[in-house]
Design an enzyme around this catalytic site. Sequence first.
Site, PDB file in Angstrom:
ATOM      1  CB  THR A   1      20.632   3.765  21.601  1.00 39.77           C
ATOM      2  OG1 THR A   1      19.817   4.658  22.371  1.00 39.77           O
ATOM      3  CG2 THR A   1      19.724   2.807  20.854  1.00 39.77           C
TER       4      THR A   1
ATOM      5  CG  ASP B   1      24.299  12.854  20.385  1.00 36.16           C
ATOM      6  OD1 ASP B   1      24.007  12.162  21.388  1.00 36.16           O
ATOM      7  OD2 ASP B   1      24.462  14.081  20.455  1.00 36.16           O
TER       8      ASP B   1
ATOM      9  CG  PHE C   1      10.949   9.465  21.389  1.00 32.26           C
ATOM     10  CD1 PHE C   1      10.882   9.161  20.049  1.00 32.26           C
ATOM     11  CD2 PHE C   1      12.168   9.921  21.915  1.00 32.26           C
ATOM     12  CE1 PHE C   1      12.004   9.304  19.226  1.00 32.26           C
ATOM     13  CE2 PHE C   1      13.295  10.053  21.111  1.00 32.26           C
ATOM     14  CZ  PHE C   1      13.209   9.748  19.761  1.00 32.26           C
ATOM     15  N   GLY C   2      10.075  12.004  23.436  1.00 30.16           N
ATOM     16  CA  GLY C   2      10.864  13.226  23.638  1.00 30.16           C
ATOM     17  C   GLY C   2      10.052  14.492  23.389  1.00 30.16           C
ATOM     18  CE1 TYR C   3      12.792  18.986  25.085  1.00 34.29           C
ATOM     19  CE2 TYR C   3      14.227  17.366  24.050  1.00 34.29           C
ATOM     20  CZ  TYR C   3      13.974  18.267  25.068  1.00 34.29           C
ATOM     21  OH  TYR C   3      14.903  18.451  26.075  1.00 34.29           O
TER      22      TYR C   3
ATOM     23  CE  LYS D   1       9.931  11.579  15.139  1.00 30.10           C
ATOM     24  NZ  LYS D   1      10.260  11.110  16.469  1.00 30.10           N
TER      25      LYS D   1
HETATM   26  P1  IMP Z   1      20.670  11.456  22.886  1.00 36.24           P
HETATM   27  O1  IMP Z   1      20.220  10.074  23.283  1.00 36.24           O
HETATM   28  O2  IMP Z   1      21.761  12.013  23.715  1.00 36.24           O
HETATM   29  O3  IMP Z   1      20.916  11.543  21.410  1.00 36.24           O
HETATM   30  O4  IMP Z   1      19.442  12.398  23.216  1.00 36.24           O
HETATM   31  C1  IMP Z   1      18.435  12.597  22.309  1.00 36.24           C
HETATM   32  C2  IMP Z   1      17.314  13.391  22.967  1.00 36.24           C
HETATM   33  O5  IMP Z   1      16.844  14.351  22.011  1.00 36.24           O
HETATM   34  C3  IMP Z   1      16.119  12.501  23.295  1.00 36.24           C
HETATM   35  O6  IMP Z   1      16.124  12.053  24.616  1.00 36.24           O
HETATM   36  C4  IMP Z   1      14.945  13.434  23.030  1.00 36.24           C
HETATM   37  O7  IMP Z   1      14.722  14.210  24.152  1.00 36.24           O
HETATM   38  C5  IMP Z   1      15.456  14.330  21.907  1.00 36.24           C
HETATM   39  N1  IMP Z   1      15.077  13.759  20.589  1.00 36.24           N
HETATM   40  C6  IMP Z   1      15.901  13.184  19.670  1.00 36.24           C
HETATM   41  N2  IMP Z   1      15.213  12.759  18.608  1.00 36.24           N
HETATM   42  C7  IMP Z   1      13.924  13.043  18.867  1.00 36.24           C
HETATM   43  C8  IMP Z   1      12.741  12.813  18.135  1.00 36.24           C
HETATM   44  O8  IMP Z   1      12.703  12.208  17.050  1.00 36.24           O
HETATM   45  N3  IMP Z   1      11.614  13.271  18.711  1.00 36.24           N
HETATM   46  C9  IMP Z   1      11.591  13.913  19.903  1.00 36.24           C
HETATM   47  N4  IMP Z   1      12.673  14.128  20.639  1.00 36.24           N
HETATM   48  C10 IMP Z   1      13.838  13.697  20.120  1.00 36.24           C
END
Ligand code: IMP
Length: 202
Positions: free
Chosen positions: A11, A72, A155-157, A178
């Site tokens: 990653t 993922d 982070f993210g959502y 968390k």
């Molecule tokens: P990936 O890198 O293709 O697996 O994308 C994962 C995406 O899902 C991230 O960029 C976030 O937007 C969302 N995501 C995955 N895990 C989390 C988390 O623990 N918290 C908030 N968003 C998450």
Amino acid sequence: MNSTLPLFLATRNRHKTREIQTMLGEGVVVRDATEIPELPEIEETGMTFEANAKLKAEGISKHISGFVLADDSGLEVDALGGEPGIYSARYAGPGCTDVQNTELVLKKMEGVPQERRTGRFRCVLAVARDGKTMATFDGTVEGRLTAEITGEGGFGYDPIFIPEGYQKSFGELPAELKNSMSHRGRALEQFREWFVKNNSQG
Ligand code: IMP
């Protein structure tokens, strides 16, 4: 774990790396693809979290010796038919930010009543060596969507997701809390057991 074990994460998402390093503890030294810019970008062409986790783990393990772990993950919202799902990282378009993704989900959810704002985070981990997947692990945390962005943690959502049994979002709750219940934490618990066993067998 008694000695230090190396683990490579497929990653470039430093948030994922930080969470995984924290959860695995000092017994595991985690490196990731941000340290090796020449590693290929693996296209996520799979239609499931599992398929994409395997693609990333297998693709990167052809270039790195030892175990390679890929995550993922994403958010599934029931009122949006399971979206953003596997498109979580790029929901608002290629190269978009976490804030743009989060705002798009909130916009699509406008007017959806509290009882229908259900969803979950899902995570699939794949561990590979020499281009072959050796095992996969998955974790889920159920919850509901807020009506606005809350808190500045995670982070993210995270700022729009309230885990079941709580009144605050992952953006507001402490990181340790968390990690103890999250989709990633649950999948990682299973991976840790596998990792210790497979390292001790040489
Ligand atoms: P990936 O890198 O293709 O697996 O994308 C994962 C995406 O899902 C991230 O960029 C976030 O937007 C969302 N995501 C995955 N895990 C989390 C988390 O623990 N918290 C908030 N968003 C998450």
